[in-house]
Design an enzyme around this catalytic site. Structure first.
Site, PDB file in Angstrom:
ATOM      1  N   HIS A  37     -18.927 -22.616 -18.066  1.00  0.00           N
ATOM      2  CA  HIS A  37     -20.202 -22.611 -18.793  1.00  0.00           C
ATOM      3  C   HIS A  37     -21.166 -21.586 -18.189  1.00  0.00           C
ATOM      4  O   HIS A  37     -21.858 -20.873 -18.910  1.00  0.00           O
ATOM      5  CB  HIS A  37     -20.878 -23.982 -18.702  1.00  0.00           C
ATOM      6  CG  HIS A  37     -20.088 -25.117 -19.268  1.00  0.00           C
ATOM      7  ND1 HIS A  37     -19.529 -26.100 -18.493  1.00  0.00           N
ATOM      8  CD2 HIS A  37     -19.766 -25.431 -20.546  1.00  0.00           C
ATOM      9  CE1 HIS A  37     -18.909 -26.985 -19.253  1.00  0.00           C
ATOM     10  NE2 HIS A  37     -19.024 -26.600 -20.511  1.00  0.00           N
ATOM     11  N   GLN A  61     -17.569 -34.597 -33.341  1.00  0.00           N
ATOM     12  CA  GLN A  61     -16.356 -33.835 -33.057  1.00  0.00           C
ATOM     13  C   GLN A  61     -15.328 -34.622 -32.252  1.00  0.00           C
ATOM     14  O   GLN A  61     -14.286 -34.088 -31.879  1.00  0.00           O
ATOM     15  CB  GLN A  61     -16.688 -32.506 -32.373  1.00  0.00           C
ATOM     16  CG  GLN A  61     -17.188 -32.617 -30.948  1.00  0.00           C
ATOM     17  CD  GLN A  61     -17.672 -31.278 -30.433  1.00  0.00           C
ATOM     18  OE1 GLN A  61     -18.703 -30.771 -30.851  1.00  0.00           O
ATOM     19  NE2 GLN A  61     -16.914 -30.670 -29.513  1.00  0.00           N
ATOM     20  N   LYS A 149     -11.679 -20.108 -23.884  1.00  0.00           N
ATOM     21  CA  LYS A 149     -10.932 -21.318 -23.530  1.00  0.00           C
ATOM     22  C   LYS A 149     -10.641 -22.150 -24.785  1.00  0.00           C
ATOM     23  O   LYS A 149      -9.554 -22.688 -24.952  1.00  0.00           O
ATOM     24  CB  LYS A 149     -11.762 -22.118 -22.525  1.00  0.00           C
ATOM     25  CG  LYS A 149     -11.460 -23.582 -22.406  1.00  0.00           C
ATOM     26  CD  LYS A 149     -10.404 -23.788 -21.387  1.00  0.00           C
ATOM     27  CE  LYS A 149      -9.817 -25.176 -21.337  1.00  0.00           C
ATOM     28  NZ  LYS A 149     -10.624 -26.270 -21.798  1.00  0.00           N
ATOM     29  N   SER A 185     -12.514 -26.987 -16.926  1.00  0.00           N
ATOM     30  CA  SER A 185     -12.829 -27.856 -18.053  1.00  0.00           C
ATOM     31  C   SER A 185     -13.579 -29.066 -17.531  1.00  0.00           C
ATOM     32  O   SER A 185     -13.276 -29.568 -16.429  1.00  0.00           O
ATOM     33  CB  SER A 185     -11.533 -28.314 -18.731  1.00  0.00           C
ATOM     34  OG  SER A 185     -11.789 -29.423 -19.568  1.00  0.00           O
ATOM     35  N   SER A 186     -14.517 -29.550 -18.324  1.00  0.00           N
ATOM     36  CA  SER A 186     -15.243 -30.772 -17.936  1.00  0.00           C
ATOM     37  C   SER A 186     -14.275 -31.935 -17.823  1.00  0.00           C
ATOM     38  O   SER A 186     -14.549 -32.919 -17.143  1.00  0.00           O
ATOM     39  CB  SER A 186     -16.321 -31.101 -18.967  1.00  0.00           C
ATOM     40  OG  SER A 186     -17.161 -29.989 -19.168  1.00  0.00           O
TER      41      SER A 186
HETATM   42  P1  AMP Z   1     -17.899 -27.662 -23.801  1.00  0.00           P
HETATM   43  O1  AMP Z   1     -19.059 -28.123 -22.966  1.00  0.00           O
HETATM   44  O2  AMP Z   1     -16.579 -28.084 -23.286  1.00  0.00           O
HETATM   45  O3  AMP Z   1     -18.113 -27.934 -25.269  1.00  0.00           O
HETATM   46  O4  AMP Z   1     -17.891 -26.088 -23.669  1.00  0.00           O
HETATM   47  C1  AMP Z   1     -19.037 -25.317 -23.961  1.00  0.00           C
HETATM   48  C2  AMP Z   1     -18.638 -23.878 -24.004  1.00  0.00           C
HETATM   49  O5  AMP Z   1     -18.113 -23.474 -22.750  1.00  0.00           O
HETATM   50  C3  AMP Z   1     -17.548 -23.598 -25.045  1.00  0.00           C
HETATM   51  O6  AMP Z   1     -17.832 -22.394 -25.724  1.00  0.00           O
HETATM   52  C4  AMP Z   1     -16.310 -23.481 -24.197  1.00  0.00           C
HETATM   53  O7  AMP Z   1     -15.311 -22.665 -24.772  1.00  0.00           O
HETATM   54  C5  AMP Z   1     -16.875 -22.833 -22.943  1.00  0.00           C
HETATM   55  N1  AMP Z   1     -15.968 -23.055 -21.818  1.00  0.00           N
HETATM   56  C6  AMP Z   1     -15.480 -24.239 -21.392  1.00  0.00           C
HETATM   57  N2  AMP Z   1     -14.619 -24.046 -20.362  1.00  0.00           N
HETATM   58  C7  AMP Z   1     -14.572 -22.708 -20.153  1.00  0.00           C
HETATM   59  C8  AMP Z   1     -13.864 -21.870 -19.232  1.00  0.00           C
HETATM   60  N3  AMP Z   1     -13.029 -22.371 -18.331  1.00  0.00           N
HETATM   61  N4  AMP Z   1     -14.068 -20.539 -19.300  1.00  0.00           N
HETATM   62  C9  AMP Z   1     -14.912 -20.015 -20.228  1.00  0.00           C
HETATM   63  N5  AMP Z   1     -15.602 -20.747 -21.107  1.00  0.00           N
HETATM   64  C10 AMP Z   1     -15.442 -22.077 -21.076  1.00  0.00           C
END
Ligand code: AMP
Length: 281
Positions: A37, A61, A149, A185-186
């Site tokens: 992020h 989602q 990702k 990843s979270s």
């Molecule tokens: P999320 O909080 O999982 O919905 O992710 C928010 C944004 O962060 C999304 O656009 C994801 O694709 C991006 N993101 C999550 N993990 C990664 C990562 N390891 N590298 C780059 N972008 C990421």
């Protein structure tokens, strides 16, 4: 840095910035921020006068049996991380404001949302599309930043922006990985120590796939089987899909002709992880 919860206040903020000739970049997230992020926030910081990071765990989602309730939430830590990375505004709306009981509009994404994760998460990308659409209307950014990702998510958003003539530039940013290659990843925090160890295999298998393509092999099915075999060598991994597709259209490839995207989803215990790699021309 300021935190905004109110939808109206968010709209007024950007209206004011735009009136002053400032550009606004939006980084949509569900929180539990990590380096992935933060890389998006850094990219937004470089290219815009103002950076808004939205933090919203979007109920529409998540499928019924997915991890909505369990999903990590820590606004305080996230705020500190976002501020350090250069955010001006945290936009943290409430679900009851985003989805009042009388909401009646939905978005149905078409073929772009059918393969890959879309096949196994029915309605997921429709939920992503509506929340991102609402965020675009509320934040009204010049640019919005997404991670590669979630490769299918980027293409779904691009398609929606094109189809609905939205005036926002979509910027996709590279995958940030742990030192052993695991994509950040979270959801990685759900993994036990053993599972975390096994999770390395995802990126290793993708890299083996890259080598296979670079050697000049032509058959996507042979490539799929190679990756499947590598992943199945660890009994902790349950492969959901391995797909070999064009990185923009997400259509399956008949031949391994670059650019090629290898995308996969794997269950490790109760945790579902996704990863992908693009082999460029
Ligand atoms: P999320 O909080 O999982 O919905 O992710 C928010 C944004 O962060 C999304 O656009 C994801 O694709 C991006 N993101 C999550 N993990 C990664 C990562 N390891 N590298 C780059 N972008 C990421």
């Amino acid at each position: 840095m300021k935190t905004i919860h109110s939808l109206k206040e968010m709209q007024e903020y950007t209206a004011l910035q735009r009136a002053e000739g400032k550009t606004v970049g939006l980084v949509p997230t569900m929180g539990a921020l990590h380096e992935g992020h933060l890389s998006l926030i850094h990219a937004a910081r470089k290219e815009n006068d103002r950076v808004v990071v939205s933090i919203f765990v979007n109920p529409t989602q998540f499928g019924v049996n997915e991890d909505f309730d369990q999903y990590p939430r820590d606004l305080e830590t996230d705020s500190k991380l976002a501020e350090k990375a250069g955010a001006d505004i945290i936009f943290n709306p409430e679900a009851k404001d985003m989805y009042p009981t009388d909401i009646s509009t939905s978005i149905k994404m078409g073929s772009i949302a059918e393969g890959l994760c879309g096949r196994y998460r029915p309605g997921h990308f429709d939920g992503v599309a509506i929340v991102v659409n609402k965020l675009f209307n509320l934040v009204n950014p010049h640019r919005a930043y997404f991670g590669q990702k979630d490769a299918q998510q980027v293409q779904v958003i691009r398609q929606m922006v094109q189809d609905l003539n939205m005036e926002v530039e979509i910027v996709s940013c590279p995958i940030i990985r742990e030192s052993d290659g695991l994509a950040m990843s979270s959801r990685n925090i759900y993994l036990s120590e053993d599972e975390r160890d096994s999770a390395r295999l995802l990126n290793q298998a993708l890299e083996e796939g890259r080598t296979f393509i670079e050697k000049g092999h032509r058959d996507p099915e042979e490539l799929r089987q190679l990756i499947q075999k590598l992943l199945q060598s660890d009994p902790r991994l349950q492969v959901q899909y391995i797909e070999i597709v064009h990185p923009s259209t997400l259509q399956p490839l008949q031949f391994l002709q670059k650019p090629v995207m290898i995308a996969l989803a794997v269950h490790i215990g109760k945790t579902r992880l996704i990863d992908n790699i693009i082999i460029e021309e």
